[in-house]
Scaffold this motif. Sequence first.
Motif, PDB file in Angstrom:
ATOM      1  N   ARG A   1       0.848  -1.185   0.000  1.00  9.30           N
ATOM      2  CA  ARG A   1       0.000   0.000   0.000  1.00  9.30           C
ATOM      3  C   ARG A   1       0.881   1.232   0.000  1.00  9.30           C
ATOM      4  O   ARG A   1       1.971   1.215   0.564  1.00  9.30           O
ATOM      5  CB  ARG A   1      -0.917  -0.014   1.223  1.00  9.30           C
TER       6      ARG A   1
ATOM      7  N   SER B   1       4.228   0.371   2.115  1.00 12.06           N
ATOM      8  CA  SER B   1       4.174  -0.739   3.073  1.00 12.06           C
ATOM      9  C   SER B   1       4.909  -1.941   2.509  1.00 12.06           C
ATOM     10  O   SER B   1       5.167  -2.031   1.305  1.00 12.06           O
ATOM     11  CB  SER B   1       2.728  -1.134   3.389  1.00 12.06           C
TER      12      SER B   1
ATOM     13  N   GLY C   1       1.540  -5.787   4.383  1.00 10.74           N
ATOM     14  CA  GLY C   1       0.732  -4.690   4.916  1.00 10.74           C
ATOM     15  C   GLY C   1       0.886  -4.503   6.411  1.00 10.74           C
ATOM     16  O   GLY C   1      -0.070  -4.168   7.094  1.00 10.74           O
TER      17      GLY C   1
ATOM     18  N   LEU D   1      -2.817   0.872   8.334  1.00 12.10           N
ATOM     19  CA  LEU D   1      -2.498  -0.561   8.396  1.00 12.10           C
ATOM     20  C   LEU D   1      -2.866  -1.140   9.760  1.00 12.10           C
ATOM     21  O   LEU D   1      -3.460  -2.226   9.849  1.00 12.10           O
ATOM     22  CB  LEU D   1      -1.003  -0.790   8.128  1.00 12.10           C
TER      23      LEU D   1
END
Length: 150
Positions: free
Chosen positions: A9, A24, A28, A138
Motif C-alpha cells: 500500500r 508498506s 501490509g 495498516l
Amino acid sequence: MAGDHTGRRLGVDVGSVRVGVALSDPAGVLATPLVTLDHDEAGTDLDRLVALVDEHEVVEVVVGLPRTLAGRDGPAAQTARAYAEALTGRLTVPVVLSDERLTTVTATRTLSDRGVKGRKQRRVIDQAAAVEILQGYLDGRRAARRAEDS
C-alpha cells in the motif's frame, strides 16, 4: 472492507508544496518512507505517483485526510479530497482517505527525538507524515480484522 487482500500500500501526505509518500511491505504490516515529490499544478506529482503504484505493484493508495480536531473538513481536507479524486481517475487500484489528524505533529516530534532538525527535517517531514498516515491505516485494518475474527 476495502483492500482486504495482501499487497503493498502507498501512503500519501498531500501538502501545498510537497507530497510525502510512504510504502508498506507486501504483508501490509510496516510502513516506510519512500519519497517526497514537489506538488505542482502541472500534475507531474500525480504522474510520478501513478508510476510508483505500477513500479511497486501497489494494491491500494491511502491519502491522508487532514480533518480539524472537531472532525470537520477545512481547506486542507478539501485539497486532499480533490487530490484523491484526481488519483482515482488515473489508477485502477482503490484510493481511500484516512483521517490524519496530528500526523505531522507526531512526525515532527519523532524526527526531533532522532536529532533531525531544521532544513533536514523539512526535507523528510512529508515522508514521515506519510508513514504515520499509512501505519495508522495498516494498524486499523489489522485491528478490524481481529475484531471480525473474534
